[in-house]
Design a protein around this motif. Structure first.
Motif, PDB file in Angstrom:
ATOM      1  N   MET A 175      11.875  31.797   3.879  1.00 54.06           N
ATOM      2  CA  MET A 175      12.051  32.817   4.910  1.00 54.06           C
ATOM      3  C   MET A 175      13.356  32.608   5.656  1.00 54.06           C
ATOM      4  O   MET A 175      13.880  31.495   5.689  1.00 54.06           O
ATOM      5  CB  MET A 175      10.866  32.863   5.864  1.00 54.06           C
ATOM      6  N   GLU A 176      13.865  33.687   6.230  1.00 57.46           N
ATOM      7  CA  GLU A 176      15.121  33.589   6.965  1.00 57.46           C
ATOM      8  C   GLU A 176      14.893  32.901   8.303  1.00 57.46           C
ATOM      9  O   GLU A 176      13.936  33.206   9.023  1.00 57.46           O
ATOM     10  CB  GLU A 176      15.726  34.975   7.186  1.00 57.46           C
ATOM     11  N   LYS A 177      15.789  31.955   8.638  1.00 57.39           N
ATOM     12  CA  LYS A 177      15.704  31.194   9.877  1.00 57.39           C
ATOM     13  C   LYS A 177      17.097  31.062  10.470  1.00 57.39           C
ATOM     14  O   LYS A 177      18.100  31.165   9.769  1.00 57.39           O
ATOM     15  CB  LYS A 177      15.152  29.786   9.611  1.00 57.39           C
ATOM     16  N   LEU A 178      17.129  30.796  11.770  1.00 64.55           N
ATOM     17  CA  LEU A 178      18.366  30.407  12.437  1.00 64.55           C
ATOM     18  C   LEU A 178      18.413  28.891  12.415  1.00 64.55           C
ATOM     19  O   LEU A 178      17.429  28.231  12.770  1.00 64.55           O
ATOM     20  CB  LEU A 178      18.380  30.892  13.894  1.00 64.55           C
ATOM     21  N   ILE A 179      19.555  28.328  12.016  1.00 55.54           N
ATOM     22  CA  ILE A 179      19.667  26.881  11.863  1.00 55.54           C
ATOM     23  C   ILE A 179      20.971  26.403  12.498  1.00 55.54           C
ATOM     24  O   ILE A 179      22.026  27.028  12.318  1.00 55.54           O
ATOM     25  CB  ILE A 179      19.648  26.480  10.378  1.00 55.54           C
ATOM     26  N   ARG A 180      20.858  25.296  13.224  1.00 57.48           N
ATOM     27  CA  ARG A 180      22.049  24.649  13.774  1.00 57.48           C
ATOM     28  C   ARG A 180      21.795  23.154  13.891  1.00 57.48           C
ATOM     29  O   ARG A 180      20.708  22.729  14.286  1.00 57.48           O
ATOM     30  CB  ARG A 180      22.408  25.206  15.147  1.00 57.48           C
ATOM     31  N   THR A 181      22.821  22.358  13.589  1.00 54.42           N
ATOM     32  CA  THR A 181      22.752  20.915  13.767  1.00 54.42           C
ATOM     33  C   THR A 181      23.632  20.535  14.951  1.00 54.42           C
ATOM     34  O   THR A 181      24.794  20.957  15.036  1.00 54.42           O
ATOM     35  CB  THR A 181      23.215  20.177  12.501  1.00 54.42           C
ATOM     36  N   PHE A 182      23.057  19.764  15.864  1.00 55.21           N
ATOM     37  CA  PHE A 182      23.742  19.271  17.059  1.00 55.21           C
ATOM     38  C   PHE A 182      24.016  17.789  16.863  1.00 55.21           C
ATOM     39  O   PHE A 182      23.168  17.065  16.342  1.00 55.21           O
ATOM     40  CB  PHE A 182      22.864  19.475  18.295  1.00 55.21           C
ATOM     41  N   HIS A 183      25.181  17.323  17.310  1.00 54.69           N
ATOM     42  CA  HIS A 183      25.565  15.927  17.130  1.00 54.69           C
ATOM     43  C   HIS A 183      25.617  15.201  18.472  1.00 54.69           C
ATOM     44  O   HIS A 183      26.069  15.769  19.476  1.00 54.69           O
ATOM     45  CB  HIS A 183      26.913  15.843  16.412  1.00 54.69           C
ATOM     46  N   PHE A 184      25.168  13.946  18.461  1.00 53.00           N
ATOM     47  CA  PHE A 184      25.101  13.116  19.661  1.00 53.00           C
ATOM     48  C   PHE A 184      25.615  11.722  19.335  1.00 53.00           C
ATOM     49  O   PHE A 184      25.766  11.364  18.169  1.00 53.00           O
ATOM     50  CB  PHE A 184      23.648  13.057  20.172  1.00 53.00           C
ATOM     51  N   VAL A 185      25.827  10.905  20.386  1.00 50.34           N
ATOM     52  CA  VAL A 185      26.390   9.566  20.171  1.00 50.34           C
ATOM     53  C   VAL A 185      25.361   8.558  19.673  1.00 50.34           C
ATOM     54  O   VAL A 185      25.730   7.502  19.188  1.00 50.34           O
ATOM     55  CB  VAL A 185      27.088   9.016  21.435  1.00 50.34           C
ATOM     56  N   GLY A 186      24.095   8.858  19.788  1.00 51.14           N
ATOM     57  CA  GLY A 186      23.079   7.917  19.333  1.00 51.14           C
ATOM     58  C   GLY A 186      21.706   8.554  19.299  1.00 51.14           C
ATOM     59  O   GLY A 186      21.541   9.759  19.558  1.00 51.14           O
ATOM     60  N   PHE A 187      20.709   7.749  18.995  1.00 47.62           N
ATOM     61  CA  PHE A 187      19.348   8.261  18.879  1.00 47.62           C
ATOM     62  C   PHE A 187      18.770   8.657  20.238  1.00 47.62           C
ATOM     63  O   PHE A 187      18.083   9.674  20.356  1.00 47.62           O
ATOM     64  CB  PHE A 187      18.437   7.229  18.205  1.00 47.62           C
ATOM     65  N   LYS A 188      19.033   7.877  21.256  1.00 46.15           N
ATOM     66  CA  LYS A 188      18.489   8.171  22.586  1.00 46.15           C
ATOM     67  C   LYS A 188      18.930   9.551  23.067  1.00 46.15           C
ATOM     68  O   LYS A 188      18.117  10.327  23.570  1.00 46.15           O
ATOM     69  CB  LYS A 188      18.946   7.096  23.577  1.00 46.15           C
ATOM     70  N   GLU A 189      20.193   9.884  22.888  1.00 45.18           N
ATOM     71  CA  GLU A 189      20.712  11.189  23.300  1.00 45.18           C
ATOM     72  C   GLU A 189      20.109  12.304  22.444  1.00 45.18           C
ATOM     73  O   GLU A 189      19.768  13.374  22.955  1.00 45.18           O
ATOM     74  CB  GLU A 189      22.241  11.202  23.216  1.00 45.18           C
ATOM     75  N   ALA A 190      19.984  12.040  21.147  1.00 45.84           N
ATOM     76  CA  ALA A 190      19.381  13.035  20.252  1.00 45.84           C
ATOM     77  C   ALA A 190      17.929  13.284  20.634  1.00 45.84           C
ATOM     78  O   ALA A 190      17.466  14.433  20.666  1.00 45.84           O
ATOM     79  CB  ALA A 190      19.484  12.567  18.799  1.00 45.84           C
ATOM     80  N   PHE A 191      17.206  12.212  20.944  1.00 41.62           N
ATOM     81  CA  PHE A 191      15.801  12.366  21.322  1.00 41.62           C
ATOM     82  C   PHE A 191      15.671  13.083  22.665  1.00 41.62           C
ATOM     83  O   PHE A 191      14.774  13.913  22.836  1.00 41.62           O
ATOM     84  CB  PHE A 191      15.104  11.006  21.376  1.00 41.62           C
ATOM     85  N   ASN A 192      16.557  12.809  23.605  1.00 40.59           N
ATOM     86  CA  ASN A 192      16.547  13.497  24.899  1.00 40.59           C
ATOM     87  C   ASN A 192      16.715  15.006  24.695  1.00 40.59           C
ATOM     88  O   ASN A 192      16.004  15.809  25.304  1.00 40.59           O
ATOM     89  CB  ASN A 192      17.655  12.935  25.799  1.00 40.59           C
ATOM     90  N   PHE A 193      17.634  15.386  23.823  1.00 43.14           N
ATOM     91  CA  PHE A 193      17.837  16.793  23.499  1.00 43.14           C
ATOM     92  C   PHE A 193      16.571  17.384  22.875  1.00 43.14           C
ATOM     93  O   PHE A 193      16.118  18.463  23.257  1.00 43.14           O
ATOM     94  CB  PHE A 193      19.032  16.933  22.557  1.00 43.14           C
ATOM     95  N   THR A 194      15.993  16.661  21.931  1.00 45.97           N
ATOM     96  CA  THR A 194      14.764  17.114  21.271  1.00 45.97           C
ATOM     97  C   THR A 194      13.669  17.363  22.298  1.00 45.97           C
ATOM     98  O   THR A 194      12.974  18.383  22.258  1.00 45.97           O
ATOM     99  CB  THR A 194      14.297  16.077  20.233  1.00 45.97           C
ATOM    100  N   TYR A 195      13.515  16.438  23.235  1.00 43.75           N
ATOM    101  CA  TYR A 195      12.496  16.566  24.277  1.00 43.75           C
ATOM    102  C   TYR A 195      12.734  17.827  25.118  1.00 43.75           C
ATOM    103  O   TYR A 195      11.794  18.570  25.412  1.00 43.75           O
ATOM    104  CB  TYR A 195      12.493  15.315  25.167  1.00 43.75           C
ATOM    105  N   LYS A 196      13.976  18.079  25.483  1.00 45.27           N
ATOM    106  CA  LYS A 196      14.287  19.253  26.306  1.00 45.27           C
ATOM    107  C   LYS A 196      14.035  20.555  25.544  1.00 45.27           C
ATOM    108  O   LYS A 196      13.551  21.531  26.117  1.00 45.27           O
ATOM    109  CB  LYS A 196      15.719  19.177  26.818  1.00 45.27           C
ATOM    110  N   VAL A 197      14.357  20.574  24.257  1.00 45.35           N
ATOM    111  CA  VAL A 197      14.080  21.767  23.449  1.00 45.35           C
ATOM    112  C   VAL A 197      12.566  21.966  23.328  1.00 45.35           C
ATOM    113  O   VAL A 197      12.071  23.090  23.422  1.00 45.35           O
ATOM    114  CB  VAL A 197      14.754  21.683  22.062  1.00 45.35           C
ATOM    115  N   ALA A 198      11.815  20.878  23.154  1.00 48.82           N
ATOM    116  CA  ALA A 198      10.354  20.973  23.078  1.00 48.82           C
ATOM    117  C   ALA A 198       9.770  21.505  24.382  1.00 48.82           C
ATOM    118  O   ALA A 198       8.846  22.341  24.368  1.00 48.82           O
ATOM    119  CB  ALA A 198       9.762  19.607  22.739  1.00 48.82           C
ATOM    120  N   ALA A 199      10.296  21.058  25.518  1.00 47.85           N
ATOM    121  CA  ALA A 199       9.808  21.544  26.820  1.00 47.85           C
ATOM    122  C   ALA A 199      10.093  23.041  26.973  1.00 47.85           C
ATOM    123  O   ALA A 199       9.245  23.805  27.450  1.00 47.85           O
ATOM    124  CB  ALA A 199      10.448  20.748  27.949  1.00 47.85           C
TER     125      ALA A 199
END
Length: 117
Positions: free
Chosen positions: A42-66
């Protein structure tokens, strides 16, 4: 005119229309870093975001989940060390709805807030 990231998701049930190619092309203007791709059939919108480490990536993930919980519209999120890939689509219609473009724009705002902090 209200910007895409200022809008809220509208209730979307079975039988709602997917965006047309033309509507999608217009909506993509507001989210130029995103790509429309077929993924898992199925058609989806996709984007990859880059961060300096796992902690920053996880923080972003948490905010998107909220945000997803707040708007009651949920993405696919793949979190790795230093990057997060987000997939927006509307499960009930197996494709793209205006809600997906709204959420992509809101996701961009979250990314910008993390970059500036």
């Amino acid at each position: 005119m209200v910007k895409l990231y200022e809008r809220h998701c509208e209730p979307c049930g079975l039988g709602a229309s997917v965006v047309t190619r033309e509507e999608g092309d217009q909506l993509m203007i507001a989210i130029p870093a995103w790509h429309r791709e077929f993924h898992d059939g199925m058609e989806k919108l996709i984007r990859t975001f880059h961060f300096v480490g796992f902690k920053e990536a996880f923080n972003f993930t948490y905010k998107v989940a909220a945000l997803a919980e707040q708007e009651d519209h949920h993405p696919g999120i793949f979190t790795e060390w230093g990057k997060v890939t987000v997939y927006w689509w509307t499960h009930k219609i197996n494709g793209l709805h205006v809600n997906d473009f709204i959420m992509a724009a809101k996701t961009d705002i979250i990314a910008k807030s993390i970059e500036s902090s």
